[in-house]
Write an enzyme that holds these catalytic residues in place. Sequence first.
Site, PDB file in Angstrom:
ATOM      1  N   HIS A  85       0.827  -1.221   0.000  1.00 34.93           N
ATOM      2  CA  HIS A  85       0.000   0.000   0.000  1.00 34.93           C
ATOM      3  C   HIS A  85       0.854   1.262   0.000  1.00 34.93           C
ATOM      4  O   HIS A  85       0.369   2.335  -0.327  1.00 34.93           O
ATOM      5  CB  HIS A  85      -1.068  -0.021   1.102  1.00 34.93           C
ATOM      6  N   ASP A 221       1.287  -7.730   2.218  1.00 36.47           N
ATOM      7  CA  ASP A 221       1.389  -6.284   1.973  1.00 36.47           C
ATOM      8  C   ASP A 221       2.848  -5.821   1.818  1.00 36.47           C
ATOM      9  O   ASP A 221       3.396  -5.151   2.691  1.00 36.47           O
ATOM     10  CB  ASP A 221       0.707  -5.544   3.134  1.00 36.47           C
ATOM     11  N   SER A 654       3.933   2.122   8.592  1.00 38.76           N
ATOM     12  CA  SER A 654       3.741   1.167   7.507  1.00 38.76           C
ATOM     13  C   SER A 654       5.056   0.939   6.786  1.00 38.76           C
ATOM     14  O   SER A 654       5.724   1.892   6.403  1.00 38.76           O
ATOM     15  CB  SER A 654       2.710   1.685   6.514  1.00 38.76           C
TER      16      SER A 654
END
Length: 719
Positions: A85, A221, A654
């Site tokens: 992402h 991810d 992240s």
Amino acid sequence: MRRIIILLLISVIYSSATKANEGMWIPILLEKYNIEEMQKLGFKLTAEDIYCINQASMKDAVVIFGGGCTGELISDEGLLITNHHCGYGAIQSHSSVENDYLTNGFWASSKDNELSNKNLSTTFLKRMEDVTDLVLEGVSDTISENKRAEIIAKNSEKIINEATRDNHYKAKVKAFFHGNQYFLFVNEVFNDVRLVGAPPSAIGKFGGDTDNWMWPRHTGDFSLFRIYADKNNQPADYSPDNVPFKPLKHFPISTKGIEEGDFTMVFGFPGSTEQYVPSYHLKMITEKVNPELIDIRTKKLNIIKRYQEADPAVRIQYAAKYARISNSWKRWIGEIKGLDKLNAIDKKEDFEKDFQLWATQQPNQNYATILNEYKEVYTNYGEYDLAYNFLLEVIYRNGMEAVKASAYLNSLKKAYESDSIDYNKTEELKQKLKKQYDAFFKDYHQPIDKELTAALLSMYKDRISNQFHPETYAFVNKKYKGDIKEYVDAVFAKSMFTNKDVLYRFIDDFSEKSIKKLSKDPALVLFESFYEVYKNNIWPKYKTLDAKLNKLNRNYMAAQMKYLQDAVFYPDANFTLRVSYGQVKSYIPRDGVKYQNYTTLDGIIEKDNPDIYDYRVPEKLKTLYNNKDFGKYEVNGTVPVCFIATNHTTGGNSGSPVVNANGELIGVNFDRAWEGVMSDLMFNPEQCRNISLDIRYVLFLVDKFAGAGYLLDEMTIIE
Ligand code: ARG
Ligand code: GLU
């Protein structure tokens, strides 16, 4: 009485001193505050192994990736891993109908095939330093907040100039503890960052918005990039002559896996938290502001989803928008639940009672009035905060799309209004604007926008008090008998911003004479009416209240630190490099349910459902599963996929490296679990878990799924 004292003590400790595993710590202060506890939890290295300027340390292998994520180096040839992402924009920008890398994944088969990216940078921290005294030189308690800001800006500029005088580094001074402490950051920025590999979205986004913010999780991810440098290993803009960057340090990768209780550390760039706010703030966001923001986003999501379900092309067009709206929406909902379960407001209030008792006994301090002043500011602040955020929701944050886009043309209007029009410049501007509108129309579905516009206008009218209503509503009352839908129909019928051909002709032919026509376009008129309200009725007061809060926050922070002298405080996140440490840990999300600390490929196959878009498992992954073709990544007849731990993280973390006791990479951070998302405001060690991708799933995918095993050759894998 004794019970009361004990209860008070507990509440004090609970709400302000840090709890086990809570905290986002400053790398250069680990030796002083944390390393002992870290080692007690199992960490086998030293503070200098994490941050050091005389020798290579972990900090030399961690970067800010793009504008808001973290990434880490995993080879001595500049190979970097971050989240899918986080790489999404880059992957998307290289995707076309013929080469749909989002859908199919992308694997550069050699360095020559790696794809360069405009506007993608990676930032290394070279060194940091406490510069509080220098920054606050000339600042006193008696000067105004404006004066204070002015002095701080000037001092900071001097420090930055000094730090970057004879080098190619970039520097920043950042406030910590709400302006009680300042640090200088000297960074090295690399701009040639190329896409190396990404799994298909059906892996990289597996579970989509359905599973987002939730455990158990099965998302692959990650994406891979490579940093390039010039022949001297220095930062350079993209050039085919650039060579893979040789970092001072890269993370060795451990395939040994995790067990309950294992030490874990996350090293990355958490964006922002609000741990030290007063109870009034929690009340405001949980009772007044966020419920409204949740409602308006629920409305948006419901509308968009209905169109997406009816048309697969629309689903793709609005996928990124939907994800963006949904991400904070879902977190806000979880946050309110989590704070409620924690009795967070009660805890803050108890703390404040004790704090107040103490504060009144401090003869020379202004601490005693802080909470009262807070109370006064928050009496009005909520209304403005709500109006401000609601207006942003209606216009800027995926609100009325054509109305927002109408304002792009204001730049052209301005250029023609200037006394000396530069016609070369205006031509350039026209081309630039058309590019901007190309991007806008590419992912635009007018029926959605029309329905959204009417719905958002109605909601703003119902939920936001009259003093913040733009003139448009009076106009709608007069001309359309208050029928907003009818008004919106007219706007869409008449505005040129809903028709690409008309708009582009208008831009091509734009001249001084066009200004009048532009100013009458109903979409732009609507935009301007909101803008007026923002400018005149919201922003001035909001800004003033905000400035008051800034000062109070600074003083309250200082007071809390004095009050709990023996506690070690960590500063709120501010997108600077931080260490969070904790342990792999299962948890009990609700009565009678226990979540284990890891997930596996079995769970992906369990979720597989061709009818649910978020749960479509690629055929190739199913084949690998059915053939039990797991290679050396097999553990107990399956492949590990994700795991949870108690590290205190937030947005910005992240892509952060998750390392074990030996400093070896065991995972990549990408999310938090639903029951613990209130950790931005209050941490609960029982419920707060960060979610990481197990590095063994990454290796399995690269090797077995993508057939890109050559990438493993450059990694340092410890088996
Ligand atoms: N919740 C994660 C983070 O804040 C992941 C967001 C992207 N994924 C998504 N399904 N929207 O930012
Ligand atoms: N997904 C978040 C990010 O993009 C990290 C999750 C969190 O907020 O902890 O930074």
